[in-house]
Scaffold this active site. Structure first.
Site, mmCIF file in Angstrom:
data_model
loop_
_atom_site.group_PDB
_atom_site.id
_atom_site.type_symbol
_atom_site.label_atom_id
_atom_site.label_comp_id
_atom_site.label_asym_id
_atom_site.label_seq_id
_atom_site.Cartn_x
_atom_site.Cartn_y
_atom_site.Cartn_z
ATOM 1 N N ARG A 150 -11.930 17.411 10.946
ATOM 2 C CA ARG A 150 -10.727 16.487 10.862
ATOM 3 C C ARG A 150 -9.673 16.636 11.686
ATOM 4 O O ARG A 150 -9.147 16.009 12.384
ATOM 5 C CB ARG A 150 -10.582 15.772 9.449
ATOM 6 C CG ARG A 150 -9.389 14.585 9.635
ATOM 7 C CD ARG A 150 -9.135 14.707 7.873
ATOM 8 N NE ARG A 150 -8.128 13.263 7.372
ATOM 9 C CZ ARG A 150 -8.147 12.780 6.624
ATOM 10 N NH1 ARG A 150 -8.655 12.897 6.126
ATOM 11 N NH2 ARG A 150 -6.740 11.687 6.566
ATOM 12 N N GLU A 195 5.040 21.914 -4.022
ATOM 13 C CA GLU A 195 4.388 22.273 -3.431
ATOM 14 C C GLU A 195 3.715 23.701 -4.840
ATOM 15 O O GLU A 195 3.115 24.254 -4.283
ATOM 16 C CB GLU A 195 4.898 23.066 -2.195
ATOM 17 C CG GLU A 195 4.217 24.189 -1.285
ATOM 18 C CD GLU A 195 4.879 24.793 0.102
ATOM 19 O OE1 GLU A 195 3.816 24.551 0.583
ATOM 20 O OE2 GLU A 195 6.306 24.720 -0.319
ATOM 21 N N GLU A 205 3.770 9.579 -1.001
ATOM 22 C CA GLU A 205 2.120 9.100 -1.004
ATOM 23 C C GLU A 205 1.320 10.579 -1.678
ATOM 24 O O GLU A 205 0.763 10.270 -3.250
ATOM 25 C CB GLU A 205 1.577 8.755 -0.765
ATOM 26 C CG GLU A 205 0.197 8.663 -0.493
ATOM 27 C CD GLU A 205 -1.431 8.467 1.464
ATOM 28 O OE1 GLU A 205 -2.026 8.266 0.684
ATOM 29 O OE2 GLU A 205 0.027 8.687 1.999
ATOM 30 N N TRP A 259 -14.119 12.919 4.089
ATOM 31 C CA TRP A 259 -12.863 13.065 4.580
ATOM 32 C C TRP A 259 -12.239 13.754 5.127
ATOM 33 O O TRP A 259 -11.288 13.891 5.863
ATOM 34 C CB TRP A 259 -12.357 13.037 3.242
ATOM 35 C CG TRP A 259 -12.105 10.752 2.863
ATOM 36 C CD1 TRP A 259 -13.710 10.962 1.768
ATOM 37 C CD2 TRP A 259 -11.888 9.939 3.192
ATOM 38 N NE1 TRP A 259 -13.495 9.403 1.531
ATOM 39 C CE2 TRP A 259 -12.656 8.476 2.396
ATOM 40 C CE3 TRP A 259 -11.163 9.423 4.191
ATOM 41 C CZ2 TRP A 259 -12.482 7.673 2.604
ATOM 42 C CZ3 TRP A 259 -10.819 7.939 4.474
ATOM 43 C CH2 TRP A 259 -11.428 7.329 3.849
ATOM 44 N N GLU A 294 -10.514 4.697 9.559
ATOM 45 C CA GLU A 294 -10.566 4.709 7.940
ATOM 46 C C GLU A 294 -11.371 2.568 8.140
ATOM 47 O O GLU A 294 -10.889 2.194 6.877
ATOM 48 C CB GLU A 294 -8.995 4.236 7.240
ATOM 49 C CG GLU A 294 -8.478 5.756 7.125
ATOM 50 C CD GLU A 294 -7.258 6.660 6.517
ATOM 51 O OE1 GLU A 294 -7.396 7.144 6.304
ATOM 52 O OE2 GLU A 294 -6.438 5.505 6.780
ATOM 53 N N ASP A 344 -2.667 14.575 6.839
ATOM 54 C CA ASP A 344 -2.195 12.935 6.485
ATOM 55 C C ASP A 344 -0.983 13.308 5.385
ATOM 56 O O ASP A 344 -1.131 13.224 4.334
ATOM 57 C CB ASP A 344 -3.737 12.861 5.711
ATOM 58 C CG ASP A 344 -3.044 10.799 4.882
ATOM 59 O OD1 ASP A 344 -1.846 10.774 5.653
ATOM 60 O OD2 ASP A 344 -4.307 10.340 4.592
ATOM 61 N N GLU A 387 1.152 -0.976 0.196
ATOM 62 C CA GLU A 387 0.334 -0.238 -0.529
ATOM 63 C C GLU A 387 0.661 1.259 0.015
ATOM 64 O O GLU A 387 2.030 0.793 0.559
ATOM 65 C CB GLU A 387 -0.576 -0.443 0.944
ATOM 66 C CG GLU A 387 -1.770 0.845 1.667
ATOM 67 C CD GLU A 387 -2.779 1.465 2.344
ATOM 68 O OE1 GLU A 387 -3.417 1.723 2.903
ATOM 69 O OE2 GLU A 387 -3.006 -0.209 2.784
ATOM 70 N N GLU A 391 5.799 10.578 12.846
ATOM 71 C CA GLU A 391 5.503 9.271 11.511
ATOM 72 C C GLU A 391 5.972 10.239 10.481
ATOM 73 O O GLU A 391 5.153 11.227 10.602
ATOM 74 C CB GLU A 391 3.663 9.023 11.537
ATOM 75 C CG GLU A 391 4.122 7.773 10.715
ATOM 76 C CD GLU A 391 3.457 6.897 10.566
ATOM 77 O OE1 GLU A 391 2.788 6.449 11.930
ATOM 78 O OE2 GLU A 391 1.980 7.192 9.633
#
Length: 773
Positions: free
Chosen positions: A292, A467, A349, A498, A242, A321, A118, A343
């Site tokens: 969120r 960016e 991603e 989301w 999720e 995220d 993933e 993390e």
């Protein structure tokens, strides 16, 4: 050491266990050296993993000494010494002590048992294949050595969206084989677990953490694991996020679930990483108070001091995220009585998926150095996650690495700089991104000054360039969040649950997260930081739209309006991506031809895809705001010939959804198996030109294309890249650049497309520019 010196110098040293009788390199722990040289000692404390490089006389012979309190420390010292030699540093008078800044320096691999990964962009899993551990673990051993060379001491080997069957009795011997491969490099392995495992594979009718049977089940399971893997590191948990099962199914708290497993691990020295990535992905987007970004702090701050001391809360560096730009998560300052780890996502991603050059240490360094101003004292994030600020026993950094079986490990020959940079910053967060880029370049491409200067410059500036042409001012990455997280998709984040909203409409853009009028997220920071972000005037431009909803005409500190900044940033970012191609071409002949060609192909692709991003975002905001670009670029493409206005034989025009992902909102496709033709007449002055053919390379077919000028075939190719898109759109948009075309007025340019399976030889447009060698 012997292998490294042989590779660099072509000389093979002799290994002896006794003290030298001549000039030598001496490797050993302090205790082992002291046993034969009484009184030998380090001049400063080394800690468990630190080392000392020094030059001293032993028994009258000049020696280069690598020593530490543990074998792992000696290993790290050897790698640093070899690195210094490879980078042509003077080692004749060494006297250097190094110690890691963070105790836990781990990588997470999101590998699945079927061999897929993933968010993996470097090929298939090095660990798993067809539901079991690979028979040949050569690549795993190489990876372990690679990680040890940058000071990594732990690796979680499977996806955080864990398969419960990994814990079944017959699978544990396979995991033990992986542990064996890592052990010789001083690296402990861990596995990600599914909290519902006691119910799914354990025969229980519940996974309620407060049920006494859960404690017994986890104790027995952990005992079994440590029987096979005595140095097992522990578990990683993703829960209540999720769709993953978690303690909320029984009305329990994250601490309830974490502690029951941590207590099973503790007698063995094991630890539990519990991810703070817990949020509701079914939020009501119409409620302007929903946010969120608040979730992690709201859930975990209330549990500070409740987690056992071998639990580490694993916190993403930002509150959303892994976006290209987020503020630092306030949760780092909200858990003074709890172990925390940061993390980071090494795998790209949301930052180009290893197809775009994007050097992430430039971003991470800003996060590390951010001042949380806790208790009105300077409090750098790096000090919180290392455990130094709150004097917590465990802390550190976790990087989601996702290496694969591809030759370059991560899918792009330059992407390994991100993994290297993660290890270097985990060891020493005071290193500058430029220093890291230069180290990596020297170790990878050699010490030629032109190569070091050019490639380091490209790396260091690449994050801000990415960016620029994706999403700036804190808009995050304006990608298709409902799909592959790769191509542009501005509206995909709106009107769904989301929570990655940016609230763009005709009048303005940005999320109001203030305490006074917004979601209240700002109030999660310490008072000095909250005061800065609460105020529109004092919020930095880089994150302005993350915290405030403003009109497009709002004037930034730069003097530009928001809308003009959006236009300019996207054009400047795309120009920087095009510059990378020219910079890399200047190094031809100064690196091997295979890597030169591989990197050039990636950079050419990136330069083209940056234009796809530029046009999609700029045109979307132009339509939304109604405010034109002050430099008259947006919507004005003088060198562009749209495919749908060409002379079409067999091709037909189709609307593209979302419209901004194709020039003019349309493309053409061919449904005739024998092929179709699109043609136009060249009307400009005679001269030398280059032609860009922008087409769509879907992952469900291999169309072929041929380009003619008159009757002369000037190029042909097959659309067989591995882009993530299965339909016409920003994920599949790419280009073919044809150099050195001699064109005259009236020349007919014909593009013949032959479809394959579900890919119908789709075309977007052609651009013709004056040729620049």
């Amino acid at each position: 050491m012997i292998r490294g010196l042989r590779g660099m110098l072509g000389k093979t040293l002799r290994a002896e266990k006794d003290l030298p009788r001549e000039k030598a390199i001496v490797l050993g722990t302090l205790a082992s050296i002291r046993a034969v040289v009484p009184g030998f000692s380090a001049r400063s404390p080394l800690g468990e993993e630190g080392f000392w490089l020094t030059t001293e006389n032993l028994r009258g012979f000049p020696c280069l000494i690598v020593t530490a309190t543990t074998d792992r420390g000696v290993l790290y010292g050897v790698f640093v010494l070899l690195s210094k030699m490879a980078r042509d540093q003077d080692i004749s008078a060494l006297n250097e002590v190094q110690q890691p800044y963070a105790r836990l320096r781990w990588v997470d691999q999101w590998d699945n048992l079927d061999g897929g990964i993933e968010r993996g962009y470097g090929g298939r899993s090095i660990f798993f294949q067809d539901g079991k551990v690979r028979t040949d673990l050569t690549r795993v051993r190489e990876y372990a050595g690679l990680l040890a060379s940058i000071g990594i001491n732990g690796c979680a080997i499977n996806n955080v969206n864990a398969n419960p069957h990994l814990l079944e009795e017959d699978f544990l011997p396979q995991i033990a084989r992986i542990a064996d491969a890592f052990r010789e490099w001083g690296i402990r392995i861990a596995v990600s677990i599914d909290l519902s495992s006691p119910k799914v594979i354990g025969g229980l009718d519940t996974f309620d953490p407060l049920d006494p049977r859960l404690s017994q089940w986890w104790r027995e399971k952990v005992d079994t694991i440590y029987h096979r893997i005595p140095d097992f590191g522990g578990f990683v948990v993703k829960a209540d996020s999720e769709g993953r099962p978690g303690p909320s199914a029984y009305g329990r708290r994250p601490a309830d679930a974490a502690n029951v497993i941590a207590r099973a691990l503790k007698p063995h020295g094991g630890i539990l990483f519990y991810r703070a990535f817990v949020y509701d992905h079914h939020l009501n987007w119409q409620d302007t108070k929903n946010d969120r970004a608040r979730a992690a702090y709201d859930i975990f701050h209330l549990l500070d001091g409740v987690f056992d001391d071998n639990v580490i809360i694993q916190i993403k560096h930002g509150p959303i995220d892994f976006q290209v730009r987020e503020p630092v998560s306030p949760l780092f300052g909200g858990l003074p009585q709890t172990n925390v780890a940061m993390e980071l996502e090494i795998t790209q991603e949301y930052t180009g998926q290893q197809r775009h050059l994007c050097f992430l240490p430039s971003m991470w360094k800003e996060v590390f150095d951010f001042d949380l101003q806790l208790n009105r004292n300077r409090t750098a994030v790096k000090d919180v996650v290392s455990g130094k600020t709150f004097r917590r026993p465990l802390g550190g950094l976790v990087g989601v690495a996702n290496v694969g079986m591809d030759e370059s490990w991560l899918g792009h020959p330059l992407a390994m700089a991100n993994l290297y940079g993660f290890g270097r910053l985990a060891w020493d967060p005071d290193l500058s991104p430029r220093a890291i880029a230069e180290e990596w370049t020297r170790l990878t491409f050699g010490n030629d000054l032109a190569v070091v200067r050019t490639l380091s410059e490209m790396q260091v500036n690449s994050w801000r360039a990415y960016e620029g042409y994706t999403g700036s001012l804190g808009l995050q990455t304006l990608t298709d969040i409902l799909g592959s997280h790769y191509g542009p998709g501005v509206e995909s984040s709106e009107r769904n649950g989301w929570g990655q909203w940016h609230r763009a409409d005709h009048d303005g853009v940005g999320m109001d997260r203030t305490v006074a009028t917004g979601t209240g997220y700002v109030g999660q920071y310490s008072p000095p930081v909250a005061k800065q972000y609460e105020s529109l005037e004092s919020t930095p431009d880089d994150v302005l739209l993350f915290f405030h909803h403003v009109p497009y005409t709002h004037v930034l500190k730069s003097g530009k309006t928001v809308i003009q900044h959006i236009y300019d940033a996207h054009y400047e970012g795309a120009e920087r991506a095009a510059l990378y191609v020219r910079q890399w071409k200047s190094l031809r002949g100064q690196t091997d031809e295979q890597r030169y060609s591989d990197v050039l192909a990636r950079l050419e692709y990136q330069a083209g895809h940056a234009i796809v991003w530029r046009d999609a975002i700029c045109n979307w905001f132009f339509r939304a705001s109604g405010i034109p670009d002050g430099q008259h670029r947006v919507g004005n493409y003088l060198d562009r010939i749209e495919a749908e206005v060409m002379q079409l034989q067999g091709y037909s025009a189709v609307d593209v959804v979302p419209w901004e992902n194709a020039s003019g909102g349309k493309a053409i496709e061919c449904v005739q198996s024998r092929g179709c033709t699109a043609s136009f007449r060249f009307t400009r002055d005679a001269g030398w030109y280059e032609m860009d053919v922008v087409y769509f390379d879907q992952n469900n077919g291999h169309s072929s294309f041929r380009v003619f000028v008159g009757d002369q075939l000037v190029d042909e190719w097959t659309a067989n890249d591995t882009l993530p898109g299965a339909k016409i759109g920003g994920d599949s948009s790419t280009r073919r650049r044809i150099h050195g075309l001699a064109l005259r007025p009236g020349d007919e340019v014909r593009i013949v497309g032959i479809p394959d399976r579900e890919e119908h030889a789709p075309l977007d447009y052609v651009e013709i520019h004056a040729w620049r060698e």
